[in-house]
Design an enzyme around this catalytic site. Structure first.
Site, PDB file in Angstrom:
ATOM      1  N   LYS A   1      -1.287  -1.075  -4.417  1.00 41.81           N
ATOM      2  CA  LYS A   1      -2.356  -0.178  -3.981  1.00 41.81           C
ATOM      3  C   LYS A   1      -2.000   1.437  -3.951  1.00 41.81           C
ATOM      4  O   LYS A   1      -0.787   1.421  -3.185  1.00 41.81           O
ATOM      5  CB  LYS A   1      -2.830  -0.612  -2.813  1.00 41.81           C
ATOM      6  CG  LYS A   1      -3.700   0.225  -2.001  1.00 41.81           C
ATOM      7  CD  LYS A   1      -4.931  -0.343  -0.885  1.00 41.81           C
ATOM      8  CE  LYS A   1      -4.722   0.507   0.562  1.00 41.81           C
ATOM      9  NZ  LYS A   1      -5.507  -0.089   1.614  1.00 41.81           N
TER      10      LYS A   1
ATOM     11  N   GLY B   1      -4.616  -3.758   6.205  1.00 39.87           N
ATOM     12  CA  GLY B   1      -3.483  -3.510   7.112  1.00 39.87           C
ATOM     13  C   GLY B   1      -3.610  -2.185   7.848  1.00 39.87           C
ATOM     14  O   GLY B   1      -4.341  -1.439   7.162  1.00 39.87           O
TER      15      GLY B   1
ATOM     16  N   LYS C   1      -2.650   5.245  -2.805  1.00 36.06           N
ATOM     17  CA  LYS C   1      -3.553   5.977  -1.890  1.00 36.06           C
ATOM     18  C   LYS C   1      -4.028   7.465  -2.823  1.00 36.06           C
ATOM     19  O   LYS C   1      -3.267   7.693  -3.332  1.00 36.06           O
ATOM     20  CB  LYS C   1      -2.945   6.715  -0.639  1.00 36.06           C
ATOM     21  CG  LYS C   1      -2.734   5.564   0.235  1.00 36.06           C
ATOM     22  CD  LYS C   1      -4.033   5.072   1.067  1.00 36.06           C
ATOM     23  CE  LYS C   1      -3.772   4.182   2.216  1.00 36.06           C
ATOM     24  NZ  LYS C   1      -5.039   3.576   2.721  1.00 36.06           N
TER      25      LYS C   1
ATOM     26  N   ASP D   1     -13.956  -0.650   3.029  1.00 36.24           N
ATOM     27  CA  ASP D   1     -13.096  -0.769   4.273  1.00 36.24           C
ATOM     28  C   ASP D   1     -13.715   0.012   5.628  1.00 36.24           C
ATOM     29  O   ASP D   1     -14.663  -0.827   6.260  1.00 36.24           O
ATOM     30  CB  ASP D   1     -11.644  -0.197   4.087  1.00 36.24           C
ATOM     31  CG  ASP D   1     -10.784  -0.080   5.170  1.00 36.24           C
ATOM     32  OD1 ASP D   1     -11.058  -0.408   6.422  1.00 36.24           O
ATOM     33  OD2 ASP D   1      -9.594   0.276   4.884  1.00 36.24           O
TER      34      ASP D   1
ATOM     35  N   SER E   1       0.938  -1.117   0.107  1.00 34.81           N
ATOM     36  CA  SER E   1      -0.097   0.055   0.157  1.00 34.81           C
ATOM     37  C   SER E   1       0.886   1.011  -0.025  1.00 34.81           C
ATOM     38  O   SER E   1       1.641   1.430   1.022  1.00 34.81           O
ATOM     39  CB  SER E   1      -0.959   0.113   1.243  1.00 34.81           C
ATOM     40  OG  SER E   1      -1.480   1.135   1.600  1.00 34.81           O
TER      41      SER E   1
ATOM     42  N   GLU F   1     -11.157   1.342  -3.151  1.00 36.81           N
ATOM     43  CA  GLU F   1     -11.663   1.203  -1.890  1.00 36.81           C
ATOM     44  C   GLU F   1     -12.123   2.446  -1.167  1.00 36.81           C
ATOM     45  O   GLU F   1     -11.579   3.587  -1.368  1.00 36.81           O
ATOM     46  CB  GLU F   1     -10.288   0.793  -1.231  1.00 36.81           C
ATOM     47  CG  GLU F   1     -10.228   0.261   0.268  1.00 36.81           C
ATOM     48  CD  GLU F   1      -8.916  -0.239   0.865  1.00 36.81           C
ATOM     49  OE1 GLU F   1      -8.158  -0.453  -0.093  1.00 36.81           O
ATOM     50  OE2 GLU F   1      -8.851  -0.293   1.829  1.00 36.81           O
TER      51      GLU F   1
ATOM     52  N   LYS G   1     -10.383  -5.943   8.253  1.00 41.73           N
ATOM     53  CA  LYS G   1      -9.463  -6.019   9.292  1.00 41.73           C
ATOM     54  C   LYS G   1     -10.175  -6.212  10.503  1.00 41.73           C
ATOM     55  O   LYS G   1     -10.875  -5.819  10.737  1.00 41.73           O
ATOM     56  CB  LYS G   1      -9.175  -4.412   9.371  1.00 41.73           C
ATOM     57  CG  LYS G   1      -8.500  -3.718   7.795  1.00 41.73           C
ATOM     58  CD  LYS G   1      -8.376  -2.264   8.133  1.00 41.73           C
ATOM     59  CE  LYS G   1      -7.444  -1.680   6.947  1.00 41.73           C
ATOM     60  NZ  LYS G   1      -7.460  -0.235   6.950  1.00 41.73           N
TER      61      LYS G   1
ATOM     62  N   ASP H   1      -7.239   3.358  -3.030  1.00 39.02           N
ATOM     63  CA  ASP H   1      -7.884   3.673  -1.941  1.00 39.02           C
ATOM     64  C   ASP H   1      -8.147   5.239  -1.467  1.00 39.02           C
ATOM     65  O   ASP H   1      -7.164   5.933  -1.264  1.00 39.02           O
ATOM     66  CB  ASP H   1      -6.990   3.085  -0.766  1.00 39.02           C
ATOM     67  CG  ASP H   1      -7.839   2.827   0.643  1.00 39.02           C
ATOM     68  OD1 ASP H   1      -8.734   3.408   0.759  1.00 39.02           O
ATOM     69  OD2 ASP H   1      -7.269   2.535   1.676  1.00 39.02           O
TER      70      ASP H   1
HETATM   71  O1  OSB Z   1      -7.025   2.565   4.583  1.00 37.30           O
HETATM   72  O2  OSB Z   1      -6.086   0.572   4.295  1.00 37.30           O
HETATM   73  C1  OSB Z   1      -5.988   1.446   4.935  1.00 37.30           C
HETATM   74  C2  OSB Z   1      -3.060   2.372   7.032  1.00 37.30           C
HETATM   75  C3  OSB Z   1      -3.452   2.789   8.041  1.00 37.30           C
HETATM   76  C4  OSB Z   1      -4.876   3.191   8.095  1.00 37.30           C
HETATM   77  C5  OSB Z   1      -5.683   2.703   6.836  1.00 37.30           C
HETATM   78  C6  OSB Z   1      -5.213   2.188   6.000  1.00 37.30           C
HETATM   79  C7  OSB Z   1      -3.597   1.844   5.837  1.00 37.30           C
HETATM   80  C8  OSB Z   1      -3.111   1.181   4.789  1.00 37.30           C
HETATM   81  C9  OSB Z   1      -1.664   0.358   5.192  1.00 37.30           C
HETATM   82  O3  OSB Z   1      -3.337   1.230   3.442  1.00 37.30           O
HETATM   83  C10 OSB Z   1      -1.769  -0.899   4.823  1.00 37.30           C
HETATM   84  C11 OSB Z   1      -0.634  -1.581   5.448  1.00 37.30           C
HETATM   85  O4  OSB Z   1      -0.757  -2.162   6.708  1.00 37.30           O
HETATM   86  O5  OSB Z   1       0.590  -1.986   4.960  1.00 37.30           O
HETATM   87 MG    MG Z   2      -8.423   1.313   3.425  1.00 39.59          MG
END
Ligand code: OSB
Ligand code: MG
Length: 370
Positions: free
Chosen positions: A161, A290, A163, A238, A135, A213, A262, A188
């Site tokens: 992925k 994650g 952001k 999510d 990510s 996402e 999660k 995401d």
């Molecule tokens: O939205 O998936 C998310 C990390 C912190 C809070 C929200 C998210 C995330 C990540 C990180 O996308 C994923 C990882 O742990 O590598």
């Molecule tokens: Mg997310």
């Protein structure tokens, strides 16, 4: 088992590189490590509530408060043979899923250690290694993003992925897509759009993404239904999914064609399991999200991602991506086929590096039966 002591540790972990989402740029992550003790068995759990209530209304302060006053007292004076018993005892506590999940994870670890069974085995996981991706946070330009992605592909990650947020979305995704036409790619938004502003995401629908996402608000499953009707790309929820009930309703509304699980966000591994089973019945693929976990939460995520309906790669990267120093002796590494091996030792299958734990602990407290 009878729980004789519970300790909480507030940890602050410095990230190797800042992680930027639509809601913040993080340089460190907070969490609470939960330790439960029964005889000579010690179990650990990670509560993923972070420093502020941005991803979710919970943060480590609210989680500590709820654990100390309502969840830990529910553990005293009663034999616990399955984590579901804890869920029943705390069912009256509204919300606070991350707080519940942190304690529940420690019970799974302790019970697994007591019975000599790995978490994967207890949950019914069928794989011994799971597909993972990376990510990538928001970068300063589309080219910078492509360069960062290139670095991860070089390391062996085969799913990316990225952001996004309003204004940092289409050009960035197009840049990665044109650099890597066949890369399994997803985006995401962490709730950064409204139904109106999400119209700007229309060009993403032609980029062959695995999923989009959480584009809209956390508390708005219904508007995701409108958006899904306009996109051929699966919408994945999510933040909006806090319980098996939410998952069922999202599926019935056709608000999501993929669900990110999660365990922390849904109240624990027992609830993650229920959502997994429900999605499987409805042919909705799931994958493991994650929360920048330490080795403790990472071990748990690997075990849950071994369940059969986790058919998309998880946001479970190798340990070295996150922190200069982790709190477990075991560090998870990426296999050449973009998988990570699921621990097979009893419980979570990890041991705490007590010296490292001490270095990142901001505050700790032990609780005993009244
Ligand atoms: O939205 O998936 C998310 C990390 C912190 C809070 C929200 C998210 C995330 C990540 C990180 O996308 C994923 C990882 O742990 O590598
Ligand atoms: Mg997310």
């Amino acid at each position: 088992m009878l729980i004789e002591r519970v300790s909480l540790f507030h940890l602050r972990m410095e990230l190797k590189t800042p992680f930027e989402t639509s809601f913040e740029r993080s340089t460190h992550r907070d969490c609470i490590l939960v330790e439960v003790v029964s005889g000579d068995v010690v179990g650990y759990g990670e509560c993923v509530a972070d420093h502020n209530p941005a991803y979710s209304y919970e943060n480590y302060g609210t989680a500590w408060h709820i654990m100390e006053n309502y969840l830990i007292p529910a553990l005293w004076g009663t034999q616990i043979t399955h984590p579901a018993q804890f869920q029943e005892r705390v069912g009256w506590v509204r919300g606070h899923q991350m707080a519940k999940a942190g304690i529940e994870m420690a019970l799974w670890d302790a019970i697994g250690k007591g019975e000599g069974r790995s978490l994967r085995e207890m949950l019914g996981g069928t794989r011994n290694k799971v597909d993972v991706g990376v990510s990538i946070g928001i970068q300063s330009s589309p080219q910078e993003l492509v360069d960062v992605a290139a670095g991860y592909l070089e390391m062996g990650y085969r799913r990316v992925k990225i952001k996004i947020k309003p204004g940092i979305d289409v050009a960035e995704t197009e840049a990665v897509r044109s650099a890597y036409p066949d890369l399994p790619l997803q985006v995401d938004a962490n709730s950064a759009y409204t139904l109106a502003s999400a119209q700007a995401l229309k060009p993403l629908d032609d980029l062959n993404l695995l999923l989009i996402e959480q584009p809209l608000a956390e508390d708005d499953i219904w508007d995701h239904h409108y958006l899904q009707a306009e996109f051929k790309t699966p919408i994945c929820l999510d933040e909006s999914i806090h319980s098996p009930r939410h998952a069922r309703q999202a599926i019935e509304m056709d608000a999501a064609r993929v669900i990110n699980i999660k365990p922390g966000r849904v109240g624990g591994l027992s609830q993650a399991l229920l959502i997994h089973d429900l999605c499987q019945e409805h042919h909705i693929p799931v994958w493991c999200g994650g929360m920048l976990e330490t080795g403790v939460g990472r071990a748990s995520n690997l075990a849950v991602a071994a369940l059969p309906n986790f058919t998309l790669p998880g946001d479970i990267s190798a340990s070295e991506r996150y922190y200069h120093e982790d709190i477990t002796n075991e560090l998870f590494t990426l296999n050449p086929d973009s998988t990570i091996t699921v621990p097979d030792q009893p419980g979570l299958g990890v041991a705490i590096d007590q010296a490292a734990l001490k270095r990142v602990t901001q505050n700790s407290k032990a609780y005993f039966p009244k």
